[in-house]
Design an enzyme around this catalytic site. Sequence first.
Site, mmCIF file in Angstrom:
data_model
loop_
_atom_site.group_PDB
_atom_site.id
_atom_site.type_symbol
_atom_site.label_atom_id
_atom_site.label_comp_id
_atom_site.label_asym_id
_atom_site.label_seq_id
_atom_site.Cartn_x
_atom_site.Cartn_y
_atom_site.Cartn_z
ATOM 1 N NE ARG A 1 -3.431 2.419 2.662
ATOM 2 C CZ ARG A 1 -3.210 3.316 3.474
ATOM 3 N NH1 ARG A 1 -2.646 3.038 4.596
ATOM 4 N NH2 ARG A 1 -4.193 4.405 3.708
ATOM 5 C CG HIS B 1 -1.150 9.039 3.303
ATOM 6 N ND1 HIS B 1 -1.284 7.749 3.783
ATOM 7 C CD2 HIS B 1 -0.745 9.650 4.665
ATOM 8 C CE1 HIS B 1 -0.790 7.645 5.036
ATOM 9 N NE2 HIS B 1 -0.617 8.539 5.400
ATOM 10 C CD GLU C 1 -4.850 7.757 9.728
ATOM 11 O OE1 GLU C 1 -4.662 8.683 10.307
ATOM 12 O OE2 GLU C 1 -4.493 6.670 10.094
ATOM 13 C CG ASN D 1 -5.240 3.802 8.494
ATOM 14 O OD1 ASN D 1 -5.566 2.475 7.858
ATOM 15 N ND2 ASN D 1 -4.580 4.813 8.137
ATOM 16 C CE1 TYR E 1 -2.059 3.671 12.439
ATOM 17 C CE2 TYR E 1 0.188 2.919 13.448
ATOM 18 C CZ TYR E 1 -0.669 3.419 12.288
ATOM 19 O OH TYR E 1 -0.248 3.719 11.082
ATOM 20 C CD GLU F 1 -1.686 3.947 8.053
ATOM 21 O OE1 GLU F 1 -1.442 4.477 9.177
ATOM 22 O OE2 GLU F 1 -1.737 4.633 6.966
HETATM 23 C C1 GBH Z 1 -1.121 7.183 10.789
HETATM 24 O O1 GBH Z 1 -2.265 7.727 11.522
HETATM 25 C C2 GBH Z 1 -0.993 7.974 9.678
HETATM 26 O O2 GBH Z 1 -1.903 7.407 8.582
HETATM 27 C C3 GBH Z 1 0.450 7.598 9.220
HETATM 28 O O3 GBH Z 1 0.790 8.616 8.032
HETATM 29 C C4 GBH Z 1 1.476 7.754 9.991
HETATM 30 O O4 GBH Z 1 2.652 7.611 9.990
HETATM 31 C C5 GBH Z 1 1.138 6.722 11.190
HETATM 32 O O5 GBH Z 1 -0.151 7.138 11.819
HETATM 33 C C6 GBH Z 1 2.142 6.716 12.377
HETATM 34 O O6 GBH Z 1 2.178 8.035 13.199
HETATM 35 O O7 GBH Z 1 0.098 13.990 18.221
HETATM 36 O O8 GBH Z 1 -1.240 13.596 20.179
HETATM 37 O O9 GBH Z 1 -1.931 15.042 18.415
HETATM 38 C C7 GBH Z 1 -2.580 7.062 12.938
HETATM 39 C C8 GBH Z 1 -3.442 8.231 13.486
HETATM 40 C C9 GBH Z 1 -4.147 10.370 14.019
HETATM 41 C C10 GBH Z 1 -2.363 9.218 15.327
HETATM 42 C C11 GBH Z 1 -3.312 11.915 14.662
HETATM 43 C C12 GBH Z 1 -1.546 10.481 15.819
HETATM 44 C C13 GBH Z 1 -1.985 12.561 16.207
HETATM 45 C C14 GBH Z 1 -2.061 12.477 17.775
HETATM 46 N N1 GBH Z 1 -2.946 9.252 13.963
HETATM 47 N N2 GBH Z 1 -2.836 11.524 16.050
HETATM 48 S S1 GBH Z 1 -1.255 13.964 18.705
#
Ligand code: GBH
Length: 492
Positions: A98, A143, A188, A329, A331, A398
């Site tokens: 991807r 993206h 996202e 996605n 995490y 993701e």
């Molecule tokens: C992914 O988002 C992205 O799609 C990808 O590009 C990125 O590399 C990956 O995360 C790893 O970071 O800093 O406390 O404001 C995951 C969801 C949404 C998680 C925004 C981090 C910011 C939190 N992301 N969030 S903060």
Amino acid sequence: MESKHSLLVILVLWLEVEGAPPKVCFPQHFMFGVATAAYQIEGAWNVSGKGESIWDRYTHRHPERIFDHSSGDVAADSYHQLREDVRLLVELGVQHYRFSISWPRILPMGLSNDINEDGIRYYSELIDELRAHRIEPTVTMYHWDLPQSLQDLGGWTNPIIADYFLDYARVLFDHFGDRVKVWFTFNEPLSFCHDGYGGLDAPGANSSGFEAYLCGHNVLRAHGYTYRLYQQSYRHHQQGVVGIALDFAWLEPATTSEGDQRAAETARQFRFGWFAHPIFSSEGDYPPIMRVRIDEISKRQHFPRSRLPTFTPEEVALIRGSSDFMGLNHYTTYLIAQGDGKIYPQPSFNTDMGVVTTQKQEWPKSNSTWLRVVPWGFRRALNYIKQKYNNPPVFVTENGISLERSNRDVRRVGYMASYLSAMYAAMSDGCDVRGYTYWSLIDNFEWRRGFSERFGLYDVDYSSASRKRTPRMSANYFSKLARTRCLPDSWN
Ligand code: GBH
């Protein structure tokens, strides 16, 4: 005979509990792959006709807003390392890759009157190279790297952008649709609308509760148009599928109180339903709780109309059902408690949502402040999707973890093993999961965190000119997984 038989049963049971655990294997056609995004890996920001993106502009004008004052000017140099990246994918034995296409590399000024042939060449070569190795290209159209020229018109807050995105999508279908069969329109929208237009990611509009909603509205319209365009003009001969990648952290009530349970569901609707409900619910349109809360709070703030825009009935119908599958996605997990109900005069997404978000201190940390390891949340998120949206096919687009730089990344292997087990449990619950994509193939530019966070299966040496890639222990683990489709029992 009788007792011999029961002895055997006991032995087998004992082995399952104490000894070799039963092998966890995924279905034969399940797809394992890895993900990246253009701005995070390509570099070559002003090479061969590429136009400027909002992340180019933002990192150049506001280096102080990036943790290590870095930019994606060179990143992992993937623009020049195309063959090396494919070599890693072949080494991993993945079924799909991807990646995302940079809009300003294809259309330097954002508009389709001027197509940059070198941009077409680069992605064309990548796609051909992947296919030559039987790796399915799964492509994200957007993206986060919007052409700056379109941001100058208001970017995602300007309704006209839905037309321009459609023009861009047409160029992609025309040039790559013969070889690309899996498309994601957006990565996202919650992140780039909430953090980009509502916060301090590029373009840094910092207009929460206002521009963020305009952005979401136009992204949903652009997505709907694109899906319908493919259905009408491409699907018949290209025979691919079109979806969207939504981020969904699981949101668990902080306590069993009714107030916290209600708050958690409100938060799920604001953070996930905002985009999932218009596309995947049978009713379509924004989640009712968002409509009610934002309309009401806007009124109390003396706005003449709601800060959440309204779809026409035609738009509701266009967007409803506009996805062949759900890209997910995932995490981490958060705890949600009831808010204090206070309303401030200035617009804010958080006030509109009205909850308190935390994480448990005892959940294992990563190298990112927002990410703690909570595998059971993945199972709950998948079951929630199954229950709310009539069990759509889900493609995990993701999942991953950042750790301190090391190639003996035992904890990354542990993260994957535990999240994959939770996903397997969800599949046993009946969730229709079709694929899993680890974020990320290689270390890369982590937006406002610069190069300080590493999610890669491969280490990238940013001090070497070629941005040398070295496999971590987790790369080895992932290649066993991808080749056998079973969770490996040994870790190296
Ligand atoms: C992914 O988002 C992205 O799609 C990808 O590009 C990125 O590399 C990956 O995360 C790893 O970071 O800093 O406390 O404001 C995951 C969801 C949404 C998680 C925004 C981090 C910011 C939190 N992301 N969030 S903060």
